[in-house]
Design a protein around this motif. Sequence first.
Motif, PDB file in Angstrom:
ATOM      1  N   ASN A  53      26.395  31.000  22.271  1.00 46.76           N
ATOM      2  CA  ASN A  53      26.219  32.446  22.055  1.00 46.76           C
ATOM      3  C   ASN A  53      24.830  32.938  22.436  1.00 46.76           C
ATOM      4  O   ASN A  53      24.380  33.990  21.982  1.00 46.76           O
ATOM      5  N   GLY A  54      24.128  32.165  23.245  1.00 48.69           N
ATOM      6  CA  GLY A  54      22.832  32.579  23.743  1.00 48.69           C
ATOM      7  C   GLY A  54      21.691  32.460  22.747  1.00 48.69           C
ATOM      8  O   GLY A  54      20.584  32.922  23.017  1.00 48.69           O
ATOM      9  N   ARG A  55      21.929  31.792  21.622  1.00 50.06           N
ATOM     10  CA  ARG A  55      20.883  31.766  20.592  1.00 50.06           C
ATOM     11  C   ARG A  55      19.708  30.872  20.969  1.00 50.06           C
ATOM     12  O   ARG A  55      18.602  31.058  20.437  1.00 50.06           O
ATOM     13  N   ASP A  56      19.915  29.921  21.880  1.00 46.96           N
ATOM     14  CA  ASP A  56      18.845  28.991  22.221  1.00 46.96           C
ATOM     15  C   ASP A  56      18.325  29.172  23.644  1.00 46.96           C
ATOM     16  O   ASP A  56      17.580  28.331  24.146  1.00 46.96           O
ATOM     17  N   PHE A  57      18.732  30.261  24.298  1.00 49.80           N
ATOM     18  CA  PHE A  57      18.350  30.461  25.688  1.00 49.80           C
ATOM     19  C   PHE A  57      17.913  31.894  25.931  1.00 49.80           C
ATOM     20  O   PHE A  57      18.175  32.780  25.131  1.00 49.80           O
ATOM     21  N   LYS A  58      17.288  32.126  27.083  1.00 50.17           N
ATOM     22  CA  LYS A  58      17.038  33.481  27.542  1.00 50.17           C
ATOM     23  C   LYS A  58      18.377  34.203  27.595  1.00 50.17           C
ATOM     24  O   LYS A  58      19.343  33.702  28.178  1.00 50.17           O
ATOM     25  N   SER A  59      18.446  35.389  27.011  1.00 49.98           N
ATOM     26  CA  SER A  59      19.744  36.036  26.810  1.00 49.98           C
ATOM     27  C   SER A  59      20.199  36.896  27.964  1.00 49.98           C
ATOM     28  O   SER A  59      21.320  37.392  27.966  1.00 49.98           O
ATOM     29  N   SER A  60      19.349  37.092  28.977  1.00 53.41           N
ATOM     30  CA  SER A  60      19.726  37.959  30.092  1.00 53.41           C
ATOM     31  C   SER A  60      19.120  37.438  31.384  1.00 53.41           C
ATOM     32  O   SER A  60      17.921  37.163  31.452  1.00 53.41           O
ATOM     33  N   ILE A  61      19.962  37.295  32.420  1.00 49.55           N
ATOM     34  CA  ILE A  61      19.477  36.878  33.735  1.00 49.55           C
ATOM     35  C   ILE A  61      20.150  37.726  34.807  1.00 49.55           C
ATOM     36  O   ILE A  61      21.213  38.305  34.588  1.00 49.55           O
ATOM     37  N   ALA A  62      19.533  37.777  35.971  1.00 51.95           N
ATOM     38  CA  ALA A  62      20.121  38.432  37.132  1.00 51.95           C
ATOM     39  C   ALA A  62      19.579  37.748  38.377  1.00 51.95           C
ATOM     40  O   ALA A  62      18.366  37.567  38.510  1.00 51.95           O
ATOM     41  N   GLY A  63      20.472  37.352  39.267  1.00 51.65           N
ATOM     42  CA  GLY A  63      20.039  36.689  40.487  1.00 51.65           C
ATOM     43  C   GLY A  63      21.192  36.531  41.454  1.00 51.65           C
ATOM     44  O   GLY A  63      22.359  36.722  41.098  1.00 51.65           O
ATOM     45  N   PRO A  64      20.888  36.167  42.689  1.00 52.29           N
ATOM     46  CA  PRO A  64      21.931  35.972  43.695  1.00 52.29           C
ATOM     47  C   PRO A  64      22.771  34.739  43.391  1.00 52.29           C
ATOM     48  O   PRO A  64      22.255  33.721  42.922  1.00 52.29           O
ATOM     49  N   ALA A  65      24.047  34.842  43.667  1.00 51.53           N
ATOM     50  CA  ALA A  65      24.943  33.702  43.474  1.00 51.53           C
ATOM     51  C   ALA A  65      24.751  32.673  44.581  1.00 51.53           C
ATOM     52  O   ALA A  65      24.583  33.020  45.747  1.00 51.53           O
ATOM     53  N   LEU A  66      24.766  31.411  44.184  1.00 49.47           N
ATOM     54  CA  LEU A  66      24.937  30.292  45.112  1.00 49.47           C
ATOM     55  C   LEU A  66      26.208  29.595  44.668  1.00 49.47           C
ATOM     56  O   LEU A  66      26.258  29.040  43.567  1.00 49.47           O
ATOM     57  N   THR A  67      27.248  29.643  45.479  1.00 53.11           N
ATOM     58  CA  THR A  67      28.560  29.171  45.044  1.00 53.11           C
ATOM     59  C   THR A  67      28.786  27.697  45.352  1.00 53.11           C
ATOM     60  O   THR A  67      28.347  27.172  46.372  1.00 53.11           O
ATOM     61  N   ALA A  68      29.518  27.059  44.430  1.00 51.07           N
ATOM     62  CA  ALA A  68      29.967  25.684  44.611  1.00 51.07           C
ATOM     63  C   ALA A  68      31.442  25.626  44.203  1.00 51.07           C
ATOM     64  O   ALA A  68      31.784  26.028  43.096  1.00 51.07           O
ATOM     65  N   ASN A  69      32.281  25.178  45.098  1.00 52.32           N
ATOM     66  CA  ASN A  69      33.709  25.062  44.800  1.00 52.32           C
ATOM     67  C   ASN A  69      34.031  23.594  44.562  1.00 52.32           C
ATOM     68  O   ASN A  69      34.099  22.797  45.496  1.00 52.32           O
ATOM     69  N   CYS A  70      34.203  23.243  43.295  1.00 55.54           N
ATOM     70  CA  CYS A  70      34.321  21.834  42.923  1.00 55.54           C
ATOM     71  C   CYS A  70      35.761  21.348  42.816  1.00 55.54           C
ATOM     72  O   CYS A  70      36.066  20.219  43.172  1.00 55.54           O
ATOM     73  N   GLY A  71      36.634  22.190  42.293  1.00 52.43           N
ATOM     74  CA  GLY A  71      37.950  21.699  41.939  1.00 52.43           C
ATOM     75  C   GLY A  71      37.898  21.045  40.576  1.00 52.43           C
ATOM     76  O   GLY A  71      36.821  20.803  40.018  1.00 52.43           O
ATOM     77  N   PRO A  72      39.067  20.744  39.998  1.00 55.71           N
ATOM     78  CA  PRO A  72      39.112  20.232  38.633  1.00 55.71           C
ATOM     79  C   PRO A  72      38.487  18.850  38.484  1.00 55.71           C
ATOM     80  O   PRO A  72      38.705  17.969  39.300  1.00 55.71           O
ATOM     81  N   ALA A  73      37.662  18.710  37.445  1.00 56.28           N
ATOM     82  CA  ALA A  73      37.124  17.409  37.003  1.00 56.28           C
ATOM     83  C   ALA A  73      36.123  16.788  37.959  1.00 56.28           C
ATOM     84  O   ALA A  73      35.772  15.621  37.815  1.00 56.28           O
ATOM     85  N   ASP A  74      35.618  17.545  38.949  1.00 55.67           N
ATOM     86  CA  ASP A  74      34.708  16.977  39.922  1.00 55.67           C
ATOM     87  C   ASP A  74      33.490  17.889  40.095  1.00 55.67           C
ATOM     88  O   ASP A  74      33.631  19.111  40.100  1.00 55.67           O
ATOM     89  N   ILE A  75      32.307  17.308  40.239  1.00 59.38           N
ATOM     90  CA  ILE A  75      31.088  18.118  40.370  1.00 59.38           C
ATOM     91  C   ILE A  75      30.288  17.803  41.631  1.00 59.38           C
ATOM     92  O   ILE A  75      29.116  18.169  41.736  1.00 59.38           O
ATOM     93  N   LEU A  76      30.913  17.161  42.620  1.00 55.16           N
ATOM     94  CA  LEU A  76      30.176  16.815  43.832  1.00 55.16           C
ATOM     95  C   LEU A  76      29.579  18.056  44.497  1.00 55.16           C
ATOM     96  O   LEU A  76      28.431  18.043  44.939  1.00 55.16           O
ATOM     97  N   ALA A  77      30.350  19.131  44.569  1.00 54.57           N
ATOM     98  CA  ALA A  77      29.854  20.343  45.224  1.00 54.57           C
ATOM     99  C   ALA A  77      28.657  20.923  44.478  1.00 54.57           C
ATOM    100  O   ALA A  77      27.708  21.418  45.094  1.00 54.57           O
TER     101      ALA A  77
END
Length: 232
Positions: free
Chosen positions: A52-76
């Motif tokens: 719920n954002g209690r331990d982090f900076k609560s607001s950000i804004a920036g350009p997206a860098l996309t990664a399409n991983c698919g289920p259960a994988d984080i290689l991208a």
Amino acid sequence: MIEEPPILSINGKMTRPGRSQIEAFQGVPTGFVVDALFGSGALNRMIQPLGNGRDFKSSIAGPALTANCGPADILATLAALKFIRKGDVVVSAFAAHQGCAAAGDRVTGMMKNCGAAGFVTDGPVRDYAGIVEVGLPVWCTGLTPASPYSSGPGSVGFAIQIGDQEVETGDMIIADRDGVVVVPFERIDETLAGLERVREVEQELDARVADGLKIPDSVAELLGSDKTRFYN
């Protein structure tokens, strides 16, 4: 014979908004952005700030860098580390898979080391205490201790589907405690112009509520018109 597909696909033409465009979104509430987009742009409500954002900076804004991983994988997502520009928000499509984590403290730590401003995914994450120590703001679907794979296939920099929205690298991502909004690259200037109008309306209404407003004028007028029928 069919050629084997690549394990990783990288978009060689990744655009970003200009510095002034990025700065103009800093600190803007997500609700204002949605209103400037005439009700569009919000990612599915399941994607929320970690803890719920209690331990982090609560607001950000920036350009997206996309990664399409698919289920259960984080290689991208791991490959995307190479292409992070300072201030980027890494947006990782996990096919909304909930069976394991889309990232943990080491991955988010590397993102921060590369200059990322935040991480958004449609999957859960792990290592809450470690992510808090890293300090990178995260928006996700929750927590799980389960580990992902990193075998691919995956892609970086192309359009992805996440949270009922399409996101492309270079789109603006605005995130706060209410959730995440995407502004398409080609609508950035239009949205910024709309934000000025939204701010004026919000400030006027805030002032009227503080001054005692009980019912919106439009509703009061409707109740007093022939478009409303009372039954006894």
